[in-house]
Motif scaffolding. Structure first.
Motif: not given
Length: 233
Positions: A103-104, A107, A110-111, A216, A220, A223
């Motif tokens: 998940v990290h 993430a 996603s940035r 984005r 997300e 995720v």
């Protein structure tokens, strides 16, 4: 979720790596602990000392270990000492990664990817659109989607005009290849991505004003899909 197996490989260097990395990830060798000395470790693993020594030094360079002459080899906290180079090693042990690592990682994507997409579309909108056109003929299977999605990310990174973005993505390649195979095995994930490619193409055609937001939101959503399936498994 059942991901790629990390069963011990046959090659001596890989056998050493497997024993040490899985031991670090499963807590057998916690941060701050010392590994057995070189002779003991070579005997325990059934390998000669040269490949053992070579592997230990490679893992130290990645940040897993600290080696000091005349002292025990110490296990590092790889969250603190590790660098991007250890991501390629982690790709081989994805089924024993600590809770939350995937998940990290998603993430971070996603940035990062929205910025890459925005720059790529500003510089080469027609090229990105032409690449996205290929999505309409994708076969509905995990392999096809995993390959296309990764190539899309690399393609957009190459169109930003900043080669560092592509170097950064290359560091994630092994992990994302493994993750993508599992992620795109989920029908919901394939459907979400197919919709993402279409919405992204529409945003580009509308002069790209919403590209960063579209990407984005899609990242997300990926995720959320992963978390939902991982919990259910």
């Amino acid at each position: 979720m059942n991901l790629k197996s990390s069963s011990p490989p046959v090659r001596p260097a890989r056998r050493v790596e497997h024993k040490i990395i899985t031991g670090i990830l499963d807590g057998t060798f916690p941060p701050g602990s010392a590994l057995p000395n070189e002779r003991q470790l070579a005997e325990a693993l059934g390998v000669a000392r040269p490949p053992l020594r070579e592997t230990l030094h490679r893992l130290a360079a990645e940040g897993w270990l600290t080696i000091a002459h005349g002292k025990p080899t110490v296990v590092n906290d790889y969250w603190e000492k590790g660098g991007m180079g250890l991501l390629s090693t982690l790709a081989r042990y994805i089924d024993v990664l600590p809770h939350g690592f995937v998940v990290h990682l998603l993430a971070v994507r996603s940035r990062l990817l929205p910025v890459i997409a925005e720059l790529a579309v500003k510089r080469a909108p027609d090229d990105v659109l032409a690449f996205l056109d290929q999505a309409e003929s994708l076969e509905d299977n995990a392999q096809a989607f995993a390959a296309f999605d990764w190539q899309l990310q690399l393609f957009m990174a190459g169109k930003t005009g900043n080669p560092i973005y592509k170097l950064m993505l290359n560091d994630f390649s092994g992990l994302f290849a493994t993750l993508a195979a599992a992620y795109f095995a989920i029908p919901m994930a394939r459907n979400a991505s197919r919709n993402y490619y279409r919405v992204l193409a529409a945003a580009i055609q509308a002069e790209g004003s919403q590209v960063e937001t579209v990407v984005r939101d899609a990242m997300e959503e990926s995720v959320a899909i992963w978390e939902k399936v991982a919990v259910s498994d």
